[in-house]
Design an enzyme around this catalytic site. Sequence first.
Site, mmCIF file in Angstrom:
data_model
loop_
_atom_site.group_PDB
_atom_site.id
_atom_site.type_symbol
_atom_site.label_atom_id
_atom_site.label_comp_id
_atom_site.label_asym_id
_atom_site.label_seq_id
_atom_site.Cartn_x
_atom_site.Cartn_y
_atom_site.Cartn_z
ATOM 1 N N ASP A 219 0.798 -1.225 0.000
ATOM 2 C CA ASP A 219 0.000 0.000 0.000
ATOM 3 C C ASP A 219 0.827 1.269 0.000
ATOM 4 O OD1 ASP A 219 -2.568 -1.153 -0.079
ATOM 5 O OD2 ASP A 219 -2.366 -1.721 2.018
ATOM 6 N N ASP B 160 -6.105 -5.105 -6.121
ATOM 7 C CA ASP B 160 -5.833 -3.716 -5.717
ATOM 8 C C ASP B 160 -4.381 -3.314 -6.000
ATOM 9 O OD1 ASP B 160 -7.450 -5.452 -4.164
ATOM 10 O OD2 ASP B 160 -7.800 -3.950 -2.639
HETATM 11 N N1 GLY Z 1 -7.197 -1.978 -0.958
HETATM 12 C C1 GLY Z 1 -8.203 -2.336 -0.061
HETATM 13 C C2 GLY Z 1 -9.585 -2.049 -0.520
HETATM 14 O O1 GLY Z 1 -9.843 -1.710 -1.656
HETATM 15 O O2 GLY Z 1 -10.460 -2.196 0.313
#
Ligand code: GLY
Length: 399
Positions: free
Chosen positions: A117, A177
């Site tokens: 992230d 993601d």
């Molecule tokens: N990256 C985590 C979400 O989209 O909840």
Amino acid sequence: MKKIIIYALVAIMLSACNNKPKQGSSDFLSVVDSAFIFAEKQSLLMAQKYETQEGRLPRTYENGKDVSSDSRWWCSGFYPGVLWYLYENDKNPEVLKYAQLYTDRVEREKYTTDNHDVGFMLYCSFGNGLRLTGDERYKEVLLIGAKSLATRYKPNVGLIRSWDHNKDKWQYPVIIDNIMNLELLLWAAKESGDSTFKAMAVSHADKTIKNHFRPDYSSFHVVSYDTITGEPHLKQTHQGYSDESAWSRGQAWGLYGYTYLYRETKDARYLEQAKNIAKFVLHHPNMPEDYIPYWDFDTPEIPNTPRDASAACIMASALVELSGFVDAELADEYMKVVEKQIRTLASPEYTAALGENGCFILKHSTGGYPFKSEVDVPMTYADYYYLEALTRLKKKYNK
Ligand code: GLY
């Protein structure tokens, strides 16, 4: 006479190639402008609220209470990003002051090596800050952050590892993601001249096409790879309804991801992927008429289940960009969808009243429905991609 006919034909051809919105959407521009005016007022209230809470960043507003986080939370970069988009739209020095303040609160994440992230955290905050101010310090932070992210790439797997948790279940989990975080690597390759960053991003994007997508171009949420063979050993969900379902935000991440991957690489395969994902989501029988998806396209609870405004915002922003890469007919289809989404999001059904909703702009996003976490609440990432979509719309209309 011949000349006049040729001029007329050229004029007709040029207007057919023009992806600009039609005259009829001039009132839509005023919706966009009003949305910005409200967003700035609301976000300044948010900025004042957390100003003296050292290191804190807004996260959500749940059960009538503000929920904040420190910079470790994966969403820490979105609120600074909100402020940067507001500053881009209106050079208000107060907004700039807060954009800088909240961006600085995320700086220590440049050393994050324990999750993927770091891309979200830094590119939305420092990335936008660099783009708008050219501040050299921001560049340094981003380059260190890109190096941190790159430590999560294992050559024999060929992807960035997303998560380190659930080691008993997943050998090498990669979530859809993660496609979003390659943008930081592509930026670092351009900035530093080190092509290794780009090679990692391209390998990750290619293996994601191969292993994350089903024949209908929907995607799995989690694909875990065998660390020895580099092949998938599990395909599952984490935040979706089921392993085989299409979790809405995951579809949105994929759409957005392959759109910018095409922008940055001009690889036609990425454009095809983005168009195919768009086709899947926009024509899905469970996509509501206003194009704000339910949290999962396949939950049997539809229509008695929450929407996910964040997925709509990510899709809207991606579709505005994608509309610039496709033929006029498809561009028109995408822009009609975006217009419906933005009109809906800007209406009182989705936009909060001033000072309410914990001072977030939008209501009705869904984080982790299966664990009853952040269901039907405001989210920083919904506000961020909403403002990015509005910014892209303004740029497109004012060209
Ligand atoms: N990256 C985590 C979400 O989209 O909840």
